[in-house]
Design a protein around this motif. Structure first.
Motif, PDB file in Angstrom:
ATOM      1  N   LYS A 132     -41.251 -41.393   7.344  1.00 26.30           N
ATOM      2  CA  LYS A 132     -40.318 -40.261   7.355  1.00 26.30           C
ATOM      3  C   LYS A 132     -41.058 -38.952   7.099  1.00 26.30           C
ATOM      4  O   LYS A 132     -40.791 -37.927   7.744  1.00 26.30           O
ATOM      5  CB  LYS A 132     -39.224 -40.446   6.307  1.00 26.30           C
ATOM      6  CG  LYS A 132     -38.207 -39.308   6.279  1.00 26.30           C
ATOM      7  CD  LYS A 132     -37.167 -39.509   5.204  1.00 26.30           C
ATOM      8  CE  LYS A 132     -36.154 -38.372   5.214  1.00 26.30           C
ATOM      9  NZ  LYS A 132     -36.788 -37.055   4.982  1.00 26.30           N
ATOM     10  N   ILE A 261     -35.569 -43.091   7.464  1.00 28.47           N
ATOM     11  CA  ILE A 261     -34.693 -42.773   6.338  1.00 28.47           C
ATOM     12  C   ILE A 261     -33.659 -43.876   6.119  1.00 28.47           C
ATOM     13  O   ILE A 261     -33.251 -44.146   4.980  1.00 28.47           O
ATOM     14  CB  ILE A 261     -33.998 -41.409   6.567  1.00 28.47           C
ATOM     15  CG1 ILE A 261     -33.237 -40.992   5.304  1.00 28.47           C
ATOM     16  CG2 ILE A 261     -33.072 -41.444   7.779  1.00 28.47           C
ATOM     17  CD1 ILE A 261     -32.657 -39.599   5.385  1.00 28.47           C
ATOM     18  N   ILE A 262     -33.244 -44.547   7.202  1.00 30.42           N
ATOM     19  CA  ILE A 262     -32.285 -45.655   7.093  1.00 30.42           C
ATOM     20  C   ILE A 262     -33.004 -46.937   6.692  1.00 30.42           C
ATOM     21  O   ILE A 262     -32.537 -47.680   5.808  1.00 30.42           O
ATOM     22  CB  ILE A 262     -31.524 -45.860   8.413  1.00 30.42           C
ATOM     23  CG1 ILE A 262     -30.800 -44.557   8.813  1.00 30.42           C
ATOM     24  CG2 ILE A 262     -30.529 -47.000   8.291  1.00 30.42           C
ATOM     25  CD1 ILE A 262     -29.791 -44.068   7.815  1.00 30.42           C
ATOM     26  N   GLN A 265     -33.767 -47.049   2.975  1.00 28.86           N
ATOM     27  CA  GLN A 265     -32.615 -47.371   2.141  1.00 28.86           C
ATOM     28  C   GLN A 265     -32.219 -48.837   2.270  1.00 28.86           C
ATOM     29  O   GLN A 265     -31.788 -49.453   1.291  1.00 28.86           O
ATOM     30  CB  GLN A 265     -31.431 -46.465   2.505  1.00 28.86           C
ATOM     31  CG  GLN A 265     -31.646 -45.001   2.171  1.00 28.86           C
ATOM     32  CD  GLN A 265     -31.931 -44.783   0.703  1.00 28.86           C
ATOM     33  OE1 GLN A 265     -31.331 -45.422  -0.162  1.00 28.86           O
ATOM     34  NE2 GLN A 265     -32.850 -43.872   0.404  1.00 28.86           N
ATOM     35  N   MET A 354     -25.923 -45.012  -1.635  1.00 25.34           N
ATOM     36  CA  MET A 354     -27.018 -44.208  -1.088  1.00 25.34           C
ATOM     37  C   MET A 354     -27.270 -44.547   0.374  1.00 25.34           C
ATOM     38  O   MET A 354     -27.574 -43.664   1.186  1.00 25.34           O
ATOM     39  CB  MET A 354     -28.288 -44.431  -1.915  1.00 25.34           C
ATOM     40  CG  MET A 354     -28.196 -43.911  -3.344  1.00 25.34           C
ATOM     41  SD  MET A 354     -29.662 -44.244  -4.338  1.00 25.34           S
ATOM     42  CE  MET A 354     -30.859 -43.168  -3.560  1.00 25.34           C
ATOM     43  N   ASN A 357     -24.504 -42.889   2.323  1.00 22.85           N
ATOM     44  CA  ASN A 357     -24.732 -41.436   2.363  1.00 22.85           C
ATOM     45  C   ASN A 357     -25.860 -41.086   3.340  1.00 22.85           C
ATOM     46  O   ASN A 357     -25.772 -40.080   4.057  1.00 22.85           O
ATOM     47  CB  ASN A 357     -25.078 -40.925   0.971  1.00 22.85           C
ATOM     48  CG  ASN A 357     -25.215 -39.420   0.921  1.00 22.85           C
ATOM     49  OD1 ASN A 357     -24.271 -38.685   1.174  1.00 22.85           O
ATOM     50  ND2 ASN A 357     -26.404 -38.948   0.598  1.00 22.85           N
ATOM     51  N   SER A 358     -26.892 -41.907   3.382  1.00 24.35           N
ATOM     52  CA  SER A 358     -27.997 -41.661   4.313  1.00 24.35           C
ATOM     53  C   SER A 358     -27.526 -41.757   5.753  1.00 24.35           C
ATOM     54  O   SER A 358     -27.938 -40.954   6.607  1.00 24.35           O
ATOM     55  CB  SER A 358     -29.135 -42.659   4.066  1.00 24.35           C
ATOM     56  OG  SER A 358     -29.701 -42.478   2.789  1.00 24.35           O
ATOM     57  N   LYS A 359     -26.673 -42.719   6.044  1.00 27.10           N
ATOM     58  CA  LYS A 359     -26.144 -42.845   7.406  1.00 27.10           C
ATOM     59  C   LYS A 359     -25.276 -41.644   7.772  1.00 27.10           C
ATOM     60  O   LYS A 359     -25.366 -41.121   8.892  1.00 27.10           O
ATOM     61  CB  LYS A 359     -25.336 -44.140   7.528  1.00 27.10           C
ATOM     62  CG  LYS A 359     -26.189 -45.406   7.494  1.00 27.10           C
ATOM     63  CD  LYS A 359     -25.339 -46.652   7.655  1.00 27.10           C
ATOM     64  CE  LYS A 359     -26.197 -47.909   7.692  1.00 27.10           C
ATOM     65  NZ  LYS A 359     -25.393 -49.144   7.833  1.00 27.10           N
ATOM     66  N   THR A 361     -25.473 -38.649   6.463  1.00 28.01           N
ATOM     67  CA  THR A 361     -26.361 -37.494   6.593  1.00 28.01           C
ATOM     68  C   THR A 361     -27.063 -37.496   7.941  1.00 28.01           C
ATOM     69  O   THR A 361     -27.183 -36.454   8.603  1.00 28.01           O
ATOM     70  CB  THR A 361     -27.402 -37.491   5.462  1.00 28.01           C
ATOM     71  OG1 THR A 361     -26.728 -37.422   4.196  1.00 28.01           O
ATOM     72  CG2 THR A 361     -28.351 -36.317   5.588  1.00 28.01           C
ATOM     73  N   LEU A 362     -27.524 -38.673   8.361  1.00 23.33           N
ATOM     74  CA  LEU A 362     -28.183 -38.784   9.665  1.00 23.33           C
ATOM     75  C   LEU A 362     -27.230 -38.391  10.785  1.00 23.33           C
ATOM     76  O   LEU A 362     -27.610 -37.648  11.701  1.00 23.33           O
ATOM     77  CB  LEU A 362     -28.692 -40.215   9.872  1.00 23.33           C
ATOM     78  CG  LEU A 362     -29.332 -40.506  11.225  1.00 23.33           C
ATOM     79  CD1 LEU A 362     -30.582 -39.658  11.420  1.00 23.33           C
ATOM     80  CD2 LEU A 362     -29.678 -42.000  11.349  1.00 23.33           C
TER      81      LEU A 362
END
Length: 449
Positions: A132, A261-262, A265, A354, A357-359, A361-362
């Motif tokens: 990343k 990023i996915i 996590q 988390m 939230n990452s998904k 955000t993406l």
């Protein structure tokens, strides 16, 4: 004034000259990205973090191995001391002892395999975090690279303005000599030429500053003026890059399967589930195997009535060997095990949040990138119309000025509008290209020009 003009034109024209290519290396975007990834200090620190996770995993793997320790002691006794038979006697003595102990786990409630699995997942997460960081750095390099290209194009536009004004100075001189316009017109157009030359110099300085920003990102500050980039052929920006403007849902469905990023996590969530298993291990009995070897040597001195047994004989007689199993069954630990398990469950829930939230955000980032790209597309299309219209207006103004039917100010206004439209078109073009490269980045396509 000539010095200012020379400086500005040199700043804009130097990059394309054959001499310049002979004395400096021209960097492509791909070369810049590769160099940044290989030399960025923050990336090197993250690589060390990844290496640390490898060492941690190796430590957990070695927990299956036995411990082996050797210890020894040397003691001296004066006056009353204990003999080999355990009797207190009045004599001086010396004693030497050697101990070898080994133990290894047989069953620890599946703690070790779960710790190993958790450390492997932690290493994978660190690798994805590094990936990343590399992606983020690549996007940053692309942004700075396109910024340089934009300022170079602005510099070319400023040079064009100088050349156009110089032509009008020559024309005005002829009109003054013919008596068609007053001398004040010549003074005004020469003043405009000076202004355009200053603008050209500022444009060249902006190119240098943009190159400096890119150099600093690449950790290349020491190269100075030897650093420059290749100006690729952009062609038809709309036609060449429209294939990248895909619906956000399509890009997200693809990106969520591989973006670091996915994946990071996902690995951290699985790691937390393994740590939950580690916490449960404290509920199980613990079984360990141990083995030991002990030997000693005694020597008495300061008394004539004592005969010391030789070292070899004592070494054979005093040796002790043993092997055993130890079993520990947890009964009550002040609810520490229960609370550790609860804490691990909370960690799982937190990791799941988390991940979600990452998904989200993406998806938001992809949506934003898509709408930014479509907005820049519209700006670029509008700027093309603006350039065409302002070019026609400038042509008409030049004809009127040449015929002595308009003033310098009217001509300069048309020329300024034309320059502004060209600048806006260049900005919209490179913004559109950058936004489409961001969409390619989310879709798994390497950033190239």
């Amino acid at each position: 004034m000539k010095r200012i003009l020379f400086t500005g034109m040199a700043l804009c024209m130097l990059w394309g000259s054959t001499v310049a290519q002979d004395i400096r290396k021209l960097w492509t975007l791909e070369e810049c990205i590769r160099y940044a990834i290989d030399n960025n200090i923050l990336l090197k620190q993250q690589e060390l973090d990844e290496e640390s996770k490898k060492i941690e995993m190796n430590t957990y793997k070695n927990q299956w191995l036995p411990n082996l320790n050797i210890s020894g002691s040397q003691n001296f006794g004066f006056g009353r001391s204990t003999s080999r038979d355990g009797v207190i006697v009045d004599r001086n003595s010396a004693g030497t002892s050697l101990n070898i102990n080994a133990n290894m786990p047989i069953f620890e409630g599946f703690r070790i395999p779960n710790n190993i699995a958790a450390s492997k997942l932690n290493l994978k997460a660190a690798t994805e975090a590094l990936n990343k960081a590399k992606e983020d750095l690549s996007v940053g390099v692309a942004s700075y690279y396109l910024q340089v290209l934009y300022y170079k194009e602005v510099c070319n536009i400023a040079e064009l303005q100088v050349n156009l004004t110089k032509e009008q100075v020559t024309l005005t001189e002829a009109l003054v000599e013919a008596g068609k316009v007053p001398m004040s017109q010549l003074y005004d157009i020469k003043a405009q030429l000076a202004t355009d030359e200053v603008t050209l110099t500022e444009a060249g300085n902006n190119v240098n500053l943009a190159l400096l920003d890119l150099m600093q990102l690449l950790e290349l500050e020491r190269l100075g003026t030897d650093f420059d980039i290749i100006q690729p052929e952009t062609g038809d920006a709309l036609t060449d890059n429209m294939g990248s403007v895909l619906p956000p849902d399509y890009i997200y469905d693809n990106a969520v399967t591989f973006k670091p990023i996915i994946k990071e996590q996902e690995y951290l969530l699985e790691r937390q589930r393994k740590l939950y298993r580690v916490a449960l291990a404290d509920y199980y009995p613990q079984l360990n195997l141990s083995a030991g070897y002990t030997n000693s040597y005694y020597n008495y001195f300061g008394s004539d009535d004592v005969v010391n047994i030789p070292f070899n004989d004592q070494f054979k007689q005093n040796a002790q060997r043993g092997i055993g199993l130890s079993l520990s069954i947890p009964i009550f630990n002040r609810f520490a095990i229960r609370n550790n398990v609860r804490q691990a469950k909370v960690g799982i829930i937190n990791r799941e949040l988390m991940m979600e939230n990452s998904k989200k955000t993406l998806y938001k980032e992809i949506q934003q990138a898509y709408f930014n790209a479509t907005a820049e597309q519209q700006k670029y299309m509008a700027s093309e119309k603006s350039v065409a219209a302002s070019a026609e207006a400038l042509m008409y103004a030049e004809e009127r000025y040449a015929a002595g039917k308009s003033t310098v100010f009217e001509y300069n206004e048309s020329k300024t509008k034309y320059a502004q439209s060209l600048s806006q078109q260049a900005q919209a073009k490179y913004n559109f290209i950058f936004r489409t490269k961001i969409l390619d980045f989310y879709n798994g396509i390497p950033i190239t020009l």
